[in-house]
Each structure stands twice: as structure tokens, then as C-alpha cells.
Design a protein around this motif. Structure first.
Motif, PDB file in Angstrom:
ATOM      1  N   ARG A  80       0.827  -1.217   0.000  1.00 49.30           N
ATOM      2  CA  ARG A  80       0.000   0.000   0.000  1.00 49.30           C
ATOM      3  C   ARG A  80       0.862   1.269   0.000  1.00 49.30           C
ATOM      4  NH1 ARG A  80      -2.498  -3.523   3.492  1.00 49.30           N
ATOM      5  NH2 ARG A  80      -4.476  -4.312   2.719  1.00 49.30           N
ATOM      6  N   LEU A  81       1.985   1.239   0.695  1.00 51.03           N
ATOM      7  CA  LEU A  81       2.883   2.401   0.665  1.00 51.03           C
ATOM      8  C   LEU A  81       3.468   2.590  -0.731  1.00 51.03           C
ATOM      9  CD1 LEU A  81       4.838   2.204   4.042  1.00 51.03           C
ATOM     10  CD2 LEU A  81       3.032   3.809   3.388  1.00 51.03           C
ATOM     11  N   TRP A  82       3.869   1.501  -1.379  1.00 51.38           N
ATOM     12  CA  TRP A  82       4.434   1.618  -2.724  1.00 51.38           C
ATOM     13  C   TRP A  82       3.382   2.149  -3.690  1.00 51.38           C
ATOM     14  CZ3 TRP A  82       8.675   1.804  -0.725  1.00 51.38           C
ATOM     15  CH2 TRP A  82       9.319   0.781  -0.042  1.00 51.38           C
ATOM     16  N   VAL A  83       2.141   1.695  -3.562  1.00 52.90           N
ATOM     17  CA  VAL A  83       1.062   2.192  -4.427  1.00 52.90           C
ATOM     18  C   VAL A  83       0.902   3.700  -4.248  1.00 52.90           C
ATOM     19  CG1 VAL A  83      -1.451   2.195  -4.746  1.00 52.90           C
ATOM     20  CG2 VAL A  83      -0.222   0.030  -4.636  1.00 52.90           C
ATOM     21  N   ALA A  84       0.869   4.138  -2.996  1.00 50.15           N
ATOM     22  CA  ALA A  84       0.711   5.571  -2.721  1.00 50.15           C
ATOM     23  C   ALA A  84       1.898   6.355  -3.262  1.00 50.15           C
ATOM     24  CB  ALA A  84       0.545   5.810  -1.225  1.00 50.15           C
ATOM     25  N   GLY A  87       2.009   6.288  -7.246  1.00 48.48           N
ATOM     26  CA  GLY A  87       0.906   7.046  -7.819  1.00 48.48           C
ATOM     27  C   GLY A  87       0.137   6.309  -8.908  1.00 48.48           C
ATOM     28  N   PRO A  88      -0.780   7.012  -9.537  1.00 45.97           N
ATOM     29  CA  PRO A  88      -1.678   6.373 -10.507  1.00 45.97           C
ATOM     30  C   PRO A  88      -0.973   5.847 -11.760  1.00 45.97           C
ATOM     31  CG  PRO A  88      -2.050   8.745 -10.444  1.00 45.97           C
ATOM     32  CD  PRO A  88      -1.102   8.422  -9.329  1.00 45.97           C
ATOM     33  N   LYS A  89       0.202   6.351 -12.085  1.00 48.46           N
ATOM     34  CA  LYS A  89       0.930   5.856 -13.260  1.00 48.46           C
ATOM     35  C   LYS A  89       1.916   4.751 -12.896  1.00 48.46           C
ATOM     36  CE  LYS A  89       0.374  10.001 -15.974  1.00 48.46           C
ATOM     37  NZ  LYS A  89       1.034  11.084 -16.702  1.00 48.46           N
ATOM     38  N   LEU A 114      -7.385  -9.161  -1.971  1.00 46.65           N
ATOM     39  CA  LEU A 114      -7.805  -7.926  -1.302  1.00 46.65           C
ATOM     40  C   LEU A 114      -7.054  -6.717  -1.861  1.00 46.65           C
ATOM     41  CD1 LEU A 114      -7.938  -9.191   2.393  1.00 46.65           C
ATOM     42  CD2 LEU A 114      -9.854  -8.763   0.847  1.00 46.65           C
ATOM     43  N   LEU A 115      -5.763  -6.854  -2.101  1.00 48.41           N
ATOM     44  CA  LEU A 115      -4.983  -5.744  -2.637  1.00 48.41           C
ATOM     45  C   LEU A 115      -5.462  -5.348  -4.036  1.00 48.41           C
ATOM     46  CD1 LEU A 115      -1.498  -6.875  -1.363  1.00 48.41           C
ATOM     47  CD2 LEU A 115      -2.704  -4.788  -0.664  1.00 48.41           C
ATOM     48  N   VAL A 116      -5.757  -6.340  -4.859  1.00 47.37           N
ATOM     49  CA  VAL A 116      -6.241  -6.053  -6.210  1.00 47.37           C
ATOM     50  C   VAL A 116      -7.620  -5.404  -6.149  1.00 47.37           C
ATOM     51  CG1 VAL A 116      -6.970  -7.099  -8.393  1.00 47.37           C
ATOM     52  CG2 VAL A 116      -4.841  -7.810  -7.306  1.00 47.37           C
ATOM     53  N   LYS A 117      -8.436  -5.847  -5.226  1.00 42.16           N
ATOM     54  CA  LYS A 117      -9.773  -5.235  -5.064  1.00 42.16           C
ATOM     55  C   LYS A 117      -9.637  -3.764  -4.673  1.00 42.16           C
ATOM     56  CE  LYS A 117     -13.970  -5.510  -2.349  1.00 42.16           C
ATOM     57  NZ  LYS A 117     -14.380  -5.723  -0.989  1.00 42.16           N
ATOM     58  N   ASP A 118      -8.713  -3.463  -3.768  1.00 42.22           N
ATOM     59  CA  ASP A 118      -8.522  -2.086  -3.303  1.00 42.22           C
ATOM     60  C   ASP A 118      -7.798  -1.205  -4.319  1.00 42.22           C
ATOM     61  OD1 ASP A 118      -9.775  -2.775  -0.945  1.00 42.22           O
ATOM     62  OD2 ASP A 118      -7.917  -2.965   0.211  1.00 42.22           O
ATOM     63  N   TYR A 119      -6.917  -1.800  -5.121  1.00 37.99           N
ATOM     64  CA  TYR A 119      -6.090  -1.033  -6.070  1.00 37.99           C
ATOM     65  C   TYR A 119      -6.072  -1.736  -7.436  1.00 37.99           C
ATOM     66  CZ  TYR A 119      -4.326   0.778  -1.623  1.00 37.99           C
ATOM     67  OH  TYR A 119      -4.224   1.307  -0.362  1.00 37.99           O
ATOM     68  N   GLN A 122      -3.439  -0.442  -9.942  1.00 35.89           N
ATOM     69  CA  GLN A 122      -2.038  -0.287  -9.530  1.00 35.89           C
ATOM     70  C   GLN A 122      -1.374  -1.547  -9.014  1.00 35.89           C
ATOM     71  OE1 GLN A 122      -4.121   2.383  -7.667  1.00 35.89           O
ATOM     72  NE2 GLN A 122      -2.924   4.225  -8.018  1.00 35.89           N
ATOM     73  N   VAL A 123      -2.158  -2.536  -8.571  1.00 38.99           N
ATOM     74  CA  VAL A 123      -1.558  -3.771  -8.057  1.00 38.99           C
ATOM     75  C   VAL A 123      -1.833  -4.904  -9.040  1.00 38.99           C
ATOM     76  CG1 VAL A 123      -1.589  -5.516  -6.226  1.00 38.99           C
ATOM     77  CG2 VAL A 123      -1.687  -3.096  -5.633  1.00 38.99           C
ATOM     78  N   ALA A 124      -0.765  -5.528  -9.473  1.00 35.88           N
ATOM     79  CA  ALA A 124      -0.871  -6.696 -10.344  1.00 35.88           C
ATOM     80  C   ALA A 124      -0.412  -7.911  -9.535  1.00 35.88           C
ATOM     81  CB  ALA A 124       0.003  -6.522 -11.579  1.00 35.88           C
ATOM     82  N   PRO A 125      -1.303  -8.858  -9.296  1.00 37.25           N
ATOM     83  CA  PRO A 125      -0.923 -10.029  -8.512  1.00 37.25           C
ATOM     84  C   PRO A 125      -0.122 -11.029  -9.341  1.00 37.25           C
ATOM     85  CG  PRO A 125      -3.172 -10.267  -9.237  1.00 37.25           C
ATOM     86  CD  PRO A 125      -2.703  -8.909  -9.722  1.00 37.25           C
ATOM     87  N   LEU A 126       0.902 -11.598  -8.728  1.00 33.96           N
ATOM     88  CA  LEU A 126       1.680 -12.661  -9.356  1.00 33.96           C
ATOM     89  C   LEU A 126       1.660 -13.848  -8.401  1.00 33.96           C
ATOM     90  CD1 LEU A 126       4.786 -10.598 -10.563  1.00 33.96           C
ATOM     91  CD2 LEU A 126       2.765 -11.231 -11.889  1.00 33.96           C
TER      92      LEU A 126
END
Length: 177
Positions: A80-84, A87-89, A114-119, A122-126
Motif C-alpha cells: 500500500r505504501l508503494w502504491v501511494a 501514484g496512478p501511473k 484484497l490488494l487487487v480489489k482495493d487497487y 495499480q496492483v498486479a498479482p503474481l
């Protein structure tokens, strides 16, 4: 006395030193804004002092638009910190191998969902296995917190950490941290 809470700081410091990253670099993330991101849950905010999130974020020097690999992200505190920060790009590739998910299911459930649902943007699950780790694009940074020591456990092959290190170095763009 060492605590596991200090390991993320040490890893971020080593990565930054190896790449020449420095605090205060132009274009680096506004740490206060990333920490104050309203999308971060209260449970994460309560861990900021213990996990040294603001200090690690500042030291890593993440810039908007960065592509980041977050290895074995647990419940997603640093994700979540890395997403913030990115940023959006930006994009955070949160990687949890099946071996990790199964071993930690009681602690984290499937935090990738949960992370993909929230972001979603910006979050790509592997979810690939240790030996298959590959990222779809060059990364600006790879981060791992509080799990690297597990790679040396007897239940894993003796070369587990070395193979993961090789995959990480292969994934980094030139100058990546």
C-alpha cells in the motif's frame, strides 16, 4: 536485541546504497502524502512506527510512475505504501508463490485478492512458483520485508535464495534498486 522490524530498513538501505539512491532526490515521492493516503487502513497506520514505513519510504526514493516488485507481500503493508508513492501511473507487482500462500494462509488469507480489489489499476498479482518468478516489464525497485530469512529454511532447496536473487536482478532495469 535484533527485531524483525529492523530488517526492512536494512534492506532498503542496502538497495539504496548499491544504486546510488539518495534522500531528497528531485521527483521523489512526497512521503507525508503517501503516509497520509486515506486509502491506507487504520491497521496499517498503527504499524507505521514499528515497521518504520515513513523512513523506508523516504530512503527508497520511490518516484511517481515507478514499477515495483513487492516479494511475498504478506498482508500488504508495504504494498500500500508503494502504491501511494508510485501514484496512478505506477504499478506494484505483488508476488506470492503458492508455497508462501499455503504456509501463511492462516495469517493473511489471500491478501493478493484484497490488494487487487482495493487497487485494481495499480496492483498486479503474481502467483507463480519460486522457480518461475518473472515480471512482465523491467522494474525500478524490488522490495522484500520480513521473509527473506525463510528462504534458508530446511524445507526449501539449498539454492532457493540464490535463485530468487538471480530472478530479482534479472527483473531490475539498469539503475534499479
Amino acid at each position: 536485541m535484533r527485531t524483525f522490524a529492523t530488517y526492512p530498513l536494512v534492506l532498503a538501505m542496502l538497495a539504496a546504497c548499491a544504486s546510488g539512491s539518495q534522500l531528497g532526490q528531485e521527483g521523489a515521492t512526497d512521503v507525508a502524502a503517501a503516509i497520509a493516503d486515506p486509502a491506507r487502513p487504520a491497521a496499517d497506520r498503527s504499524l507505521d512506527a514499528q515497521r518504520r514505513g515513513p523512513e523506508i519510504l523516504a530512503f527508497a526514493g520511490v518516484r511517481p510512475g515507478w514499477k515495483i516488485g513487492d516479494l511475498m507481500q504478506g498482508a500488504g503493508y508495504f504494498t500500500r505504501l508503494w502504491v501511494a508513492a508510485a501514484g496512478p501511473k505506477g504499478k506494484v507487482y505483488a508476488w506470492s508463490p503458492p508455497e508462501f500462500i499455503e504456509a501463511k494462509k492462516a495469517l493473511y488469507g489471500d491478501s493478493l485478492d484484497l490488494l487487487v480489489k482495493d487497487y485494481p489499476a495499480q496492483v498486479a498479482p503474481l502467483r507463480m512458483a519460486f522457480d518461475d518468478l518473472a515480471f512482465p516489464e523491467p522494474l525500478d525497485m524490488v522490495f522484500q520485508s520480513q521473509n527473506y530469512h525463510d528462504l534458508h529454511m530446511a524445507k526449501f532447496p539449498a539454492d532457493r535464495a540464490a535463485k530468487l536473487n538471480a530472478a530479482v536482478f534479472k527483473a531490475l532495469r539498469p539503475g534499479g534498486v
